[in-house]
Design a protein around this motif. Structure first.
Motif, PDB file in Angstrom:
ATOM      1  N   ILE A 325       0.730  -1.269   0.020  1.00  0.00           N
ATOM      2  CA  ILE A 325      -0.100   0.049  -0.130  1.00  0.00           C
ATOM      3  C   ILE A 325       0.917   1.195   0.130  1.00  0.00           C
ATOM      4  O   ILE A 325       0.740   2.166  -0.813  1.00  0.00           O
ATOM      5  CB  ILE A 325      -0.995  -0.069   1.225  1.00  0.00           C
ATOM      6  CG1 ILE A 325      -2.015  -0.997   1.177  1.00  0.00           C
ATOM      7  CG2 ILE A 325      -1.822   1.168   1.330  1.00  0.00           C
ATOM      8  CD1 ILE A 325      -2.630  -1.417   2.335  1.00  0.00           C
ATOM      9  N   TYR A 326       1.915   1.316   0.725  1.00  0.00           N
ATOM     10  CA  TYR A 326       2.857   2.481   0.872  1.00  0.00           C
ATOM     11  C   TYR A 326       3.407   2.639  -0.370  1.00  0.00           C
ATOM     12  O   TYR A 326       3.473   3.744  -0.700  1.00  0.00           O
ATOM     13  CB  TYR A 326       3.878   1.948   2.047  1.00  0.00           C
ATOM     14  CG  TYR A 326       4.968   3.220   2.109  1.00  0.00           C
ATOM     15  CD1 TYR A 326       4.571   4.237   2.634  1.00  0.00           C
ATOM     16  CD2 TYR A 326       6.277   2.880   1.516  1.00  0.00           C
ATOM     17  CE1 TYR A 326       5.642   5.324   3.027  1.00  0.00           C
ATOM     18  CE2 TYR A 326       7.013   3.988   1.925  1.00  0.00           C
ATOM     19  CZ  TYR A 326       6.828   4.983   2.326  1.00  0.00           C
ATOM     20  OH  TYR A 326       7.901   6.272   2.348  1.00  0.00           O
ATOM     21  N   LEU A 327       3.930   1.656  -1.079  1.00  0.00           N
ATOM     22  CA  LEU A 327       4.789   1.721  -2.288  1.00  0.00           C
ATOM     23  C   LEU A 327       3.818   2.302  -3.517  1.00  0.00           C
ATOM     24  O   LEU A 327       4.280   3.052  -4.237  1.00  0.00           O
ATOM     25  CB  LEU A 327       5.796   0.444  -2.837  1.00  0.00           C
ATOM     26  CG  LEU A 327       6.682   0.453  -1.996  1.00  0.00           C
ATOM     27  CD1 LEU A 327       7.316  -0.927  -2.286  1.00  0.00           C
ATOM     28  CD2 LEU A 327       7.913   1.522  -1.820  1.00  0.00           C
ATOM     29  N   PHE A 328       2.745   1.878  -3.304  1.00  0.00           N
ATOM     30  CA  PHE A 328       1.656   2.233  -4.397  1.00  0.00           C
ATOM     31  C   PHE A 328       1.251   3.630  -4.316  1.00  0.00           C
ATOM     32  O   PHE A 328       1.075   4.512  -5.315  1.00  0.00           O
ATOM     33  CB  PHE A 328       0.424   1.326  -4.303  1.00  0.00           C
ATOM     34  CG  PHE A 328       0.513   0.230  -5.385  1.00  0.00           C
ATOM     35  CD1 PHE A 328       0.283   0.452  -6.794  1.00  0.00           C
ATOM     36  CD2 PHE A 328       0.464  -1.052  -4.958  1.00  0.00           C
ATOM     37  CE1 PHE A 328       0.515  -0.427  -7.678  1.00  0.00           C
ATOM     38  CE2 PHE A 328       0.592  -2.119  -5.642  1.00  0.00           C
ATOM     39  CZ  PHE A 328       0.686  -1.715  -7.032  1.00  0.00           C
ATOM     40  N   ARG A 329       1.138   4.484  -2.940  1.00  0.00           N
ATOM     41  CA  ARG A 329       0.859   5.503  -2.701  1.00  0.00           C
ATOM     42  C   ARG A 329       2.121   6.639  -2.744  1.00  0.00           C
ATOM     43  O   ARG A 329       1.431   7.611  -2.812  1.00  0.00           O
ATOM     44  CB  ARG A 329      -0.165   5.466  -1.329  1.00  0.00           C
ATOM     45  CG  ARG A 329      -1.303   5.139  -1.086  1.00  0.00           C
ATOM     46  CD  ARG A 329      -2.372   6.198  -1.952  1.00  0.00           C
ATOM     47  NE  ARG A 329      -3.427   5.624  -1.769  1.00  0.00           N
ATOM     48  CZ  ARG A 329      -4.375   5.427  -2.787  1.00  0.00           C
ATOM     49  NH1 ARG A 329      -4.119   5.315  -4.125  1.00  0.00           N
ATOM     50  NH2 ARG A 329      -5.764   4.731  -2.434  1.00  0.00           N
ATOM     51  N   LEU A 330       3.253   6.032  -2.529  1.00  0.00           N
ATOM     52  CA  LEU A 330       4.286   6.789  -2.590  1.00  0.00           C
ATOM     53  C   LEU A 330       4.554   8.195  -3.731  1.00  0.00           C
ATOM     54  O   LEU A 330       4.577   9.158  -3.146  1.00  0.00           O
ATOM     55  CB  LEU A 330       5.639   6.017  -2.685  1.00  0.00           C
ATOM     56  CG  LEU A 330       6.871   6.607  -1.998  1.00  0.00           C
ATOM     57  CD1 LEU A 330       6.843   7.393  -0.827  1.00  0.00           C
ATOM     58  CD2 LEU A 330       8.133   5.753  -1.987  1.00  0.00           C
ATOM     59  N   PRO A 331       4.196   7.738  -4.905  1.00  0.00           N
ATOM     60  CA  PRO A 331       4.171   8.791  -5.939  1.00  0.00           C
ATOM     61  C   PRO A 331       3.275   9.811  -5.651  1.00  0.00           C
ATOM     62  O   PRO A 331       3.485  11.008  -6.151  1.00  0.00           O
ATOM     63  CB  PRO A 331       3.820   7.761  -7.420  1.00  0.00           C
ATOM     64  CG  PRO A 331       4.253   6.640  -6.782  1.00  0.00           C
ATOM     65  CD  PRO A 331       3.955   6.326  -5.534  1.00  0.00           C
ATOM     66  N   GLN A 332       2.153   9.501  -5.107  1.00  0.00           N
ATOM     67  CA  GLN A 332       1.093  10.498  -4.893  1.00  0.00           C
ATOM     68  C   GLN A 332       0.921  11.447  -3.651  1.00  0.00           C
ATOM     69  O   GLN A 332       0.340  12.184  -3.317  1.00  0.00           O
ATOM     70  CB  GLN A 332      -0.504   9.663  -4.846  1.00  0.00           C
ATOM     71  CG  GLN A 332      -0.551   8.846  -6.133  1.00  0.00           C
ATOM     72  CD  GLN A 332      -1.569   7.981  -5.942  1.00  0.00           C
ATOM     73  OE1 GLN A 332      -2.522   8.198  -5.148  1.00  0.00           O
ATOM     74  NE2 GLN A 332      -1.683   6.852  -6.742  1.00  0.00           N
ATOM     75  N   LEU A 333       2.073  10.992  -2.635  1.00  0.00           N
ATOM     76  CA  LEU A 333       2.105  11.733  -1.453  1.00  0.00           C
ATOM     77  C   LEU A 333       2.904  13.269  -1.711  1.00  0.00           C
ATOM     78  O   LEU A 333       3.742  13.342  -2.417  1.00  0.00           O
ATOM     79  CB  LEU A 333       3.273  11.095  -0.579  1.00  0.00           C
ATOM     80  CG  LEU A 333       2.712   9.680   0.204  1.00  0.00           C
ATOM     81  CD1 LEU A 333       3.611   9.030   0.856  1.00  0.00           C
ATOM     82  CD2 LEU A 333       1.558   9.972   0.845  1.00  0.00           C
TER      83      LEU A 333
END
Lengths: 622, 180
Positions: A325-333
């Motif tokens: 979940i973290y790595l999928f969201r990382l670019p959008q943070l």
């Protein structure tokens, strides 16, 4: 009867954890808003039934109901009531039940603090899933309500645990350990919704601070207990289990610092998120290391491979899910970039500090797992002990302390080196001179490490004087840390210990104190017999105190225990451990004179108080 | 997703799974009971001990050369040693392997009682009154048995009591190699 009701309560709690965890998550993705309402009700249902199970087991212990195997293995009718009520967490099964109860208490606390309905539901669902996994683990591999085979007389509680420290240390430590699950769940829920805002930071910080305060207290109590019970006068042994509790503490400290940055400047969100996930992963790793028996430690209770596999699977699933979940969201943070800030601003000090804490954490993790890594690669069997940790931690602690001293003078965003120097050079000079003078007065020699450590501690204390009004929480925790470090260094430099062969009427001189051995007498308690020695302690012919160290034999387990006697003081402890009886009335006795050792725990308590102050201040933001 | 970000995506998982793989491997395969002696392949350290039976005979490391033998470190106060004793007698009577003994921190009277009770499987029995030889041998706990080859070198160390299974699976195959 209790056994049947206990089993039923556990299964009902399992059902509620399922409805708390799985159904709201399913409803959230399928768009069934009414399923979301289930989370909070189920959380309450789960807590009520878990408390039922917990109370039933406590009642079984209080009544010495040996039809339950777990009670028979850890209690005895002669065990004092205080320990019968707490023997529940004296071994694996019960302490796991305590773990789950505390997890659910945190869930309910979360439901009171979080006002956003969706965030609350998702957070509770994640906590429910964790609880569901652990309840499966409890019921399948370590059920505390299994019936005993045949009539049982009770095997008594391990005598090492029969100390007031045992009554309070495990619940506090677990409250800290498990508390990071809330920060984990809140962060994971925020990642799922892609809503990492200031409110998320404040609520995560609130729970991280609460967990951190409990963990600080738990570690301090553990250290105090080891000092009293193990009889070597040490306060920290770098035992794998102690390390396992220090790892989430270090990661949690880093998390709290980075969250301040997120709150104030909206920066470093991805780093804060990762730290929140790491904290709980480390708590789980610690649980695995302690419970599976892969590491040989003073705390290992039982080696059952089934438990290890289950815990490892659980750890793998949770960490993989969180990481994905973290790595999928990382670019959008979307974090604010810190390009316009000076390299010596408060932002940078906070970031550097978190990096240093994580380096310290990784260093300890490596030392703890190193024997396992070598063994897995067939490179031999070794153990890593205090010498490694003391050497590698020293430079990291020094660098961290330098930054801690500069922290109050660093302002947000803009700062020039000249300003910083003007604010701090006097304090640096005064603290170095004071430290050198103190070391010379106390020891009559110049021990470089003692001088550096002391001057850095005094430097931290001197630098927070200015910040006391503005940043009370930070001042208190940093002051606590400085006092803790002073306690560690002075108690190790000034420590005096003697192992003496002594008979009644003889005296021994340790430090400025004279210990006169008066004699021995037999004693008996409800579940032990023993011998008590009495000593008269004088300093320059003035009476100070009488000390009564004991040697006890616990009858049910046939174990011999040394019960030390301590005369505590702000500036020194006097500590006597009774050794073995020798021939002709002689006894071997270990006598310690430990200056400033109380400062270690006093520092820990101050740090906890600082955490509570921060908690109260942070509450206004939620 | 381009290759660079894929790599960034995969790398954390590789690290985490390597850690879990290591922990899982340790969980299944590590045997804390199996303690390889650091002395394996080395000569038996020099020692000379008085024996219990005749005061003029000593037991020393020279006795352990020129034939494959077992060196058993035990004590009369150790209950596992009593459980092991009948099997040591079986090794003596059925397999005819010489067993040498070292009594670790023991009293002559209790050793004699023990030998009367279980029989004497030992060719020579040294009296290691203060446990010095046991320390040189790196003894972890009693009973402990070393396999010594004809050159007087330690080839295997077993911690704990020997039973039929350990004998058939591990110790006897090692001994057979040196008997040919």
């Amino acid at each position: 009867m209790i056994q049947l009701f206990g089993q039923i309560a556990l299964f009902v709690a399992l059902f509620f954890s399922f409805t708390q965890g799985v159904i709201p998550l399913w409803g959230y993705y399928k768009g069934h808003p009414y399923t979301l309402a289930l989370a909070r009700v189920s959380a309450w249902g789960q807590l009520v039934y878990l408390l039922c199970a917990y109370c039933l087991l406590t009642i079984a212990f209080a009544n010495s109901d040996f039809s339950i195997a777990y009670v028979a293995a850890n209690s005895h009718p002669s065990l004092p009531l205080m320990y019968r009520l707490t023997a529940l967490w004296g071994a694996h099964e019960g302490s796991l039940l305590l773990w789950i109860v505390i997890l659910n208490l945190w869930s309910i606390a979360y439901s009171f603090v979080q006002k956003d309905h969706i965030a609350l539901t998702l957070g509770l669902a994640i906590l429910g899933l964790i609880s569901f996994c652990f309840l499966c683990f409890l019921i399948m591999t370590s059920n505390p309500f299994l019936p005993a085979i045949g009539p049982q007389a009770g095997h008594d509680l391990n005598p090492l645990l029969q100390d007031p420290g045992f009554v309070i240390h495990p619940p506090m430590l677990y409250a800290g350990y498990v508390g990071f699950s809330t920060a984990f769940a809140i962060t994971l829920a925020a990642l799922l919704r892609n809503k990492l805002d200031t409110r998320w930071a404040s609520i995560t910080k609130q729970f991280a601070l609460a967990a951190w305060s409990f963990l600080t207290l738990g570690i301090m109590l553990g250290s105090w207990w080891a000092y009293r019970v193990l009889g070597w006068g040490g306060f920290w042994f770098w035992d794998p289990v102690e390390n396992a509790s220090l790892l989430p503490w270090l990661a949690g400290t880093a998390l709290i610092h980075v969250l301040m940055l997120v709150e104030k400047r909206g920066a470093a969100k991805s780093w804060a998120t990762l730290l929140a996930l790491i904290c709980f992963a480390l708590s789980l790793l610690g649980t695995f290391l302690v419970r599976s028996g892969v590491l040989i430690s003073a705390h290992t209770f039982a080696n059952d491979p089934a438990r290890g596999i289950f815990l490892l699977l659980l750890l793998a699933i949770l960490v993989t899910a969180a990481l994905t979940i973290y790595l999928f969201r990382l670019p959008q943070l979307s974090s604010t970039a810190l390009t316009a800030t000076s390299p010596i601003s408060r932002e940078m000090v906070l970031l550097l500090n978190s990096a240093l804490l994580i380096v310290a954490m990784l260093t300890i993790l490596l030392g703890t797992l190193y024997p396992l890594i070598l063994d897995a690669l067939h490179l031999g069997t070794i153990s890593v002990g205090a010498p490694y940790f003391n050497i590698v931690m020293l430079p990291i602690v020094f660098v961290t302390m330098i930054f801690m001293g500069f922290a109050p003078f660093c302002s947000w965003q803009q700062q020039t080196l000249k300003q910083l120097w003007r604010l701090s050079w006097k304090r640096l000079a005064i603290s170095s001179i004071t430290a050198i003078a103190m070391v010379w007065v106390f020891t009559n020699q110049f021990d470089l490490i003692a001088i550096i450590t002391l001057s850095l501690s005094i430097w931290i204390i001197a630098s927070i004087i200015a910040a006391w009004r503005v940043l009370p929480a930070m001042s208190m925790t940093h002051l606590g840390f400085a006092i803790l470090v002073i306690g560690i260094i002075l108690s190790s430099v000034l420590n005096e210990e003697r192992e003496v062969r002594i008979k009644p009427g003889n005296a021994s001189l340790v430090g400025p104190y004279q210990f006169l051995f008066l004699g021995t007498e037999g004693i008996s308690g409800s579940n032990f017999r023993g011998i008590r020695a009495s000593f008269d302690v004088t300093k320059h012919h003035y009476h100070v105190t009488n000390l009564y160290p004991e040697k006890r034999i616990y009858l049910v387990r046939d174990m011999v225990m040394t019960k030390v006697d301590i005369h505590p003081g702000i500036f020194r402890d006097l500590y006597i451990a009774l050794g073995e009886p020798l021939d002709n009335d002689y006894w071997s006795v270990r006598i310690y004179y430990k200056p400033f050792i109380r400062w270690i725990w006093a520092g820990g308590i101050l740090m906890m108080i600082g955490g509570i102050i921060a908690l109260l201040q942070n509450r206004k933001k939620i | 997703m381009n290759s660079r970000s894929t790599r960034h995506f995969i790398l954390p998982f590789i690290i985490v799974f390597a850690l879990f793989g290591m922990l899982g491997y340790e969980l299944f395969y590590s045997k804390p009971q199996e303690l390889p002696s650091t002395l394996i392949g080395e000569k038996v350290p020099h020692f000379s001990l008085p024996t219990f039976t005749m005061s003029n005979i000593t037991f020393n490391d020279k006795n352990l050369t020129e034939h494959v033998s077992l060196l058993n470190v035990w004590a009369s106060w150790c209950s596992a040693c009593g459980m092991e004793a009948p099997f040591l007698m079986k090794i003596k009577n059925e397999y005819h392997i010489p067993i040498y003994g070292i009594a670790y921190k023991d009293q002559p009277a209790s050793v004699q009682t023990w030998l009367r009770q279980y029989g004497n499987p030992f060719v020579l029995l040294g009296n290691d009154k203060h446990g010095d030889v046991a320390i040189d041998l790196g003894v972890y706990g009693t009973p402990e048995t070393f396999v010594i080859n004809p050159a007087g070198e330690i080839v295997y160390r077993h911690v704990g009591a020997i039973n039929q299974q350990v004998w058939d699976d591990v110790i006897y195959p090692i001994i057979k190699k040196y008997m040919e």
